[in-house]
Write an enzyme that holds these catalytic residues in place. Structure first.
Site, short mmCIF file in Angstrom:
data_model
loop_
_atom_site.label_atom_id
_atom_site.label_comp_id
_atom_site.label_asym_id
_atom_site.label_seq_id
_atom_site.Cartn_x
_atom_site.Cartn_y
_atom_site.Cartn_z
CB SER A 64 -6.02 -0.03 -9.05
OG SER A 64 -6.21 -1.08 -8.13
CD GLN A 85 -3.29 5.63 -2.54
OE1 GLN A 85 -2.46 4.73 -2.52
NE2 GLN A 85 -4.51 5.47 -2.07
CG ASP A 104 -1.98 1.03 1.18
OD1 ASP A 104 -2.32 1.45 0.06
OD2 ASP A 104 -2.48 1.43 2.25
#
Ligand SMILES: *[C@@H]1O[C@H](CO)[C@@H](O)[C@H](O)[C@H]1NC(C)=O
Ligand SMILES: *[C@@H]1O[C@H](CO)[C@@H](O)[C@H](O)[C@H]1NC(C)=O
Ligand SMILES: CC(=O)N[C@H]1CO[C@H](CO)[C@@H](O)[C@@H]1O
Length: 384
Positions: free
Chosen positions: A321, A359, A282
């Site tokens: 993603s 991100q 992550d």
């Protein structure tokens, strides 16, 4: 001789054997009713025989392996005996390739430019950007992250009449490339225990045959995604029966699972292949772009010739993603002969469709590096 659902390569179905010449599960079809049914379907729709290739010898060696050795386990777990990388393939034009490469190299060397571009991307505001449906009281428990809610104008709509909760909501966004009628991808969050039936419904209704999973199930004890498939045998999710047909470990970074999906309402069936990348955490980037690029080539080889969207998910369905979709979309544009590539504009286009795509600056930089490396590999493989 048919084409393997997992790798897109020739598969030999010899009555009781499913053999793939790239080392995919060597499972006797008699081992499970699911495989028997698959095998029967395949035999019934067999394409005309092609000239025998080098795999012929493989069959005999495999058959003798089966008759002499112990039977493999019915769950068909296997691991790659040798790492084989997918060769690069592209119709990219040489001069375009060189131009793109020098542009990318400049981009990566010039940290200031990267920093500025990322800042501009962070200030980018999507429009329209309302996500009222995702925030409805009954839908709140279906979202994993507050930061990544689907936009009202760009969300996958389930058929409410087929949904276990009679709702059309799932935290999933169709992602278009150039064709507004056919999304190339669906970016979605990793299913929650409460949304796993919705997930399989979406797989079914979107006609999906390939799932790209980019997260481990847990990271440092934190659940990233619900274990949404059976570890062996089958599980029923509402009216969707999912059978695990095979699991093939390619290398320490990724594995491939093959599922046989049945809609119990209509008795229709489909094979779905899940490519699971294991070592991308992550908010991070993969430790090397090499295995991710090889992973992508295997995904696309399996997908080749289809027109359904590829379902891509991580945990929130946006960071990892988004990075994967950005890399894939840019490289696909290049393979189709695009002369100009604007990666930042492509990312804005993704962010118009789902918030939070890519991100971190490191993920954006990773996407640039990965694209440059693949272009480099393509140029090297071209006849000079
Ligand atoms: C959403 O769109 C409005 C304009 O309709 C804009 O003022 C706002 O800043 C946008 N919000 C985000 C988070 O992009
Ligand atoms: C599905 O298969 C079952 C068992 O073979 C059968 O009873 C049922 O009628 C079938 N349903 C449809 C819609 O074909
Ligand atoms: C499981 C759950 O409720 N997750 C989140 C869904 O989205 C809302 C925001 O609308 C979050 O606050 C929840 O934690």
């Amino acid at each position: 001789v048919c084409v393997c659902d997992v790798c897109g390569v020739r598969v030999v179905y010899v009555c009781v054997l499913c053999v793939c010449d790239v080392g995919l599960p060597l499972t006797p079809c008699s081992a499970s009713p699911v495989l028997q049914e698959l095998c029967r379907q395949r035999m019934a729709t067999r394409p005309p025989d092609r000239p025998e290739g080098p795999h012929t010898s493989r069959i005999s060696s495999v058959s003798s392996q089966f008759s002499d050795g112990p039977m493999p386990s019915p769950s068909a777990r296997s691991s790659a005996s040798s790492w084989s990388e997918e060769p690069v393939q592209s119709n990219m034009d040489i001069s375009t390739g060189h131009m793109i490469l020098s542009y990318m190299e400049d981009h990566l060397k010039n940290k200031n430019r990267l920093e500025k571009e990322w800042e501009a991307l962070c200030a980018y505001q999507a429009e329209p950007n309302s996500s009222l449906v995702a925030q409805k009281e009954e839908n709140v428990p279906k979202n994993r992250s507050l930061a990544v809610l689907t936009y009202d104008h760009s969300r996958v709509l389930l058929k409410a009449e087929n949904s276990h909760s009679h709702s059309d909501y799932i935290n999933a966004s169709p992602i278009m490339d150039h064709d507004p009628r056919n999304p190339a991808y669906i970016a979605t969050q990793g299913p929650l225990p409460a949304t796993v039936a919705d997930f399989w419904q979406m797989v079914w209704e979107s006609g999906c045959v390939v799932i790209v999973m980019l997260t481990p199930l847990t990271e440092n004890g934190v659940r990233q995604c619900y274990h949404y498939w059976p570890d062996e045998g089958s599980n029923l999710y509402h009216i969707y029966e999912v059978n695990l047909v095979s699991e093939h470990i390619w290398c320490e970074d990724f594995l491939v699972r093959s599922f046989y999906l049945k809609n119990l309402q209509t008795n229709e069936t489909r094979t779905v292949t899940q490519f699971h990348f294991l070592s991308w955490y992550d908010r991070g980037v993969p430790s090397s772009s090499r295995s991710l690029l090889d992973f992508r080539r295997k995904v696309n080889k399996c997908y080749r010739g289809r027109s359904c969207p590829i379902i891509v998910h991580c945990s929130d369905g946006a960071g990892r993603s988004g990075t994967y979709v950005l890399i894939d979309m840019v490289l696909n544009k290049m393979a189709k002969g695009a002369k100009e590539i604007d990666i930042a504009a492509t990312l804005e286009h993704l962010r118009d469709q789902r918030p939070g795509m890519v991100q971190t600056k490191e993920q954006f930089e990773f996407a640039l590096t990965a694209v440059a490396e693949e272009v480099n590999a393509i140029l090297k493989a071209l006849p000079q």
